[in-house]
Each structure stands twice: as structure tokens, then as C-alpha cells.
Design an enzyme around this catalytic site. Structure first.
Site, PDB file in Angstrom:
ATOM      1  N   GLY A 273      -2.354   1.227  -0.409  1.00 37.59           N
ATOM      2  CA  GLY A 273      -1.891   2.097   0.617  1.00 37.59           C
ATOM      3  C   GLY A 273      -2.232   3.101   0.127  1.00 37.59           C
ATOM      4  O   GLY A 273      -3.073   4.050  -0.259  1.00 37.59           O
TER       5      GLY A 273
ATOM      6  N   LYS B 201       1.742  -4.460  -7.846  1.00 33.85           N
ATOM      7  CA  LYS B 201       2.216  -3.028  -7.237  1.00 33.85           C
ATOM      8  C   LYS B 201       1.292  -2.290  -8.216  1.00 33.85           C
ATOM      9  O   LYS B 201       2.407  -2.347  -8.892  1.00 33.85           O
ATOM     10  CB  LYS B 201       3.288  -3.128  -6.544  1.00 33.85           C
TER      11      LYS B 201
ATOM     12  N   ASP C 207      10.426   2.437   4.065  1.00 34.22           N
ATOM     13  CA  ASP C 207       9.270   2.711   4.877  1.00 34.22           C
ATOM     14  C   ASP C 207       8.694   1.120   5.643  1.00 34.22           C
ATOM     15  O   ASP C 207       7.728   0.655   5.424  1.00 34.22           O
ATOM     16  CB  ASP C 207       8.104   2.827   3.954  1.00 34.22           C
TER      17      ASP C 207
END
Length: 160
Positions: free
Chosen positions: A27, A47, A142
Site C-alpha cells: 500500500g 502489516k 480508508d
């Protein structure tokens, strides 16, 4: 301090027991790895905050707030968060449920035919997950098809 690149983490262990196996997504601010929790041999997602954000107090604080907020949300339509910390090179990470299955973005891109009933069901699952976040004081900033995964085993939508 020079931050390690994403590729330098492959095969390495971070935190207490998370061996990074491969990169599954990138991302704007982070990279998602498929990893093995060596304590119980389960597959998890890790992540990892992007290398360019190491030493950026605002980005690091935002990442830590996100991890803490996500840990408060317990719902079948929200990816579970298990752990968080800081890896070698100062890169913050969080460990979450690994969801095997496509994103809603991929289904749309691949022109997967969804019936009206399936579309309504996915919309309701999304609303239920977002509502659970709101009840826990969390606003997902998001929400988009790329952050909605369809679990291949359970067929449940999961918000990440």
C-alpha cells in the site's frame, strides 16, 4: 538509522514468533506479508510500516493508534488483530488474521457476476463491520473495495 527494505524481511522473524514468508500486498504506507506464527503454526498477516516512514513521528504515531484502535474491534466482519510491535530497523508492525480470498476490488476488476442478493449481503456485512468499529470508537478512514476481503472458507466479508 537505515531501515531494512521489505525484501530484507523475507524469511526473517519479527516480534516474538512471526516468520515472514512472502509479500501479499503493498500500500501507500505499508506492506502486508503472509507470515507463520511459530508459537502455534498458524498463518497470519503482518502489516509493516513502510521504510520511508521510519523516524517520522507522525506516521509512526498514526500506525500505533491504528493498531490500538483495531484491537478494540471484535466482530466477524472485521479482521482480528493479534499483536503489534517494532521490528528491526525501527519499523512498526501489526499482526492480524490472514484472510485467504479475493478483495472486492478484484471481484469487480475480474467482472465477477454478483446477484442483487449477493451485493446486498456484502453491503450489509460491510455496514455491520463498520458499525462494530463505531461502537468501539473506531472510524475506518480508508473504506474501499481493496480493503474488503471475501474469506474463501467462510464466504464472510472482512474489513481490513
Amino acid at each position: 538509522m537505515n531501515a531494512l527494505s521489505d525484501e530484507q524481511f523475507l524469511g526473517k522473524r519479527i516480534g516474538e514468533s512471526y516468520r515472514l514468508l512472502d509479500i501479499v500486498a503493498r500500500g501507500v504506507t505499508s506492506t502486508i506479508f503472509r507470515a507463520r506464527d511459530e508459537r502455534d503454526e498458524r498463518i497470519v498477516a503482518v502489516k509493516l510500516l513502510g521504510a520511508r516512514f521510519v523516524g517520522d513521528p507522525e506516521a509512526e504515531a498514526t500506525f500505533r493508534r491504528e493498531a490500538a484502535a483495531m484491537q478494540r474491534v471484535k466482530h466477524p466482519h472485521v479482521a482480528g488483530i493479534y499483536d503489534s510491535g517494532v521490528a528491526a530497523g525501527g519499523r512498526a508492525f501489526l499482526v492480524m488474521e490472514f484472510i485467504k480470498g479475493p478483495t472486492l476490488e478484484r471481484l469487480i476488476r475480474d467482472r465477477m457476476r454478483l446477484s442483487v442478493a449477493q451485493r446486498i449481503d456484502l453491503a450489509l456485512q460491510t455496514v455491520e463491520g463498520l458499525q462494530a468499529g463505531l461502537k468501539a470508537g473506531v472510524i475506518h478512514r480508508d473504506i474501499k473495495p481493496a480493503n474488503l476481503l471475501i474469506d474463501s472458507a467462510s464466504h464472510l466479508l472482512k474489513i481490513v
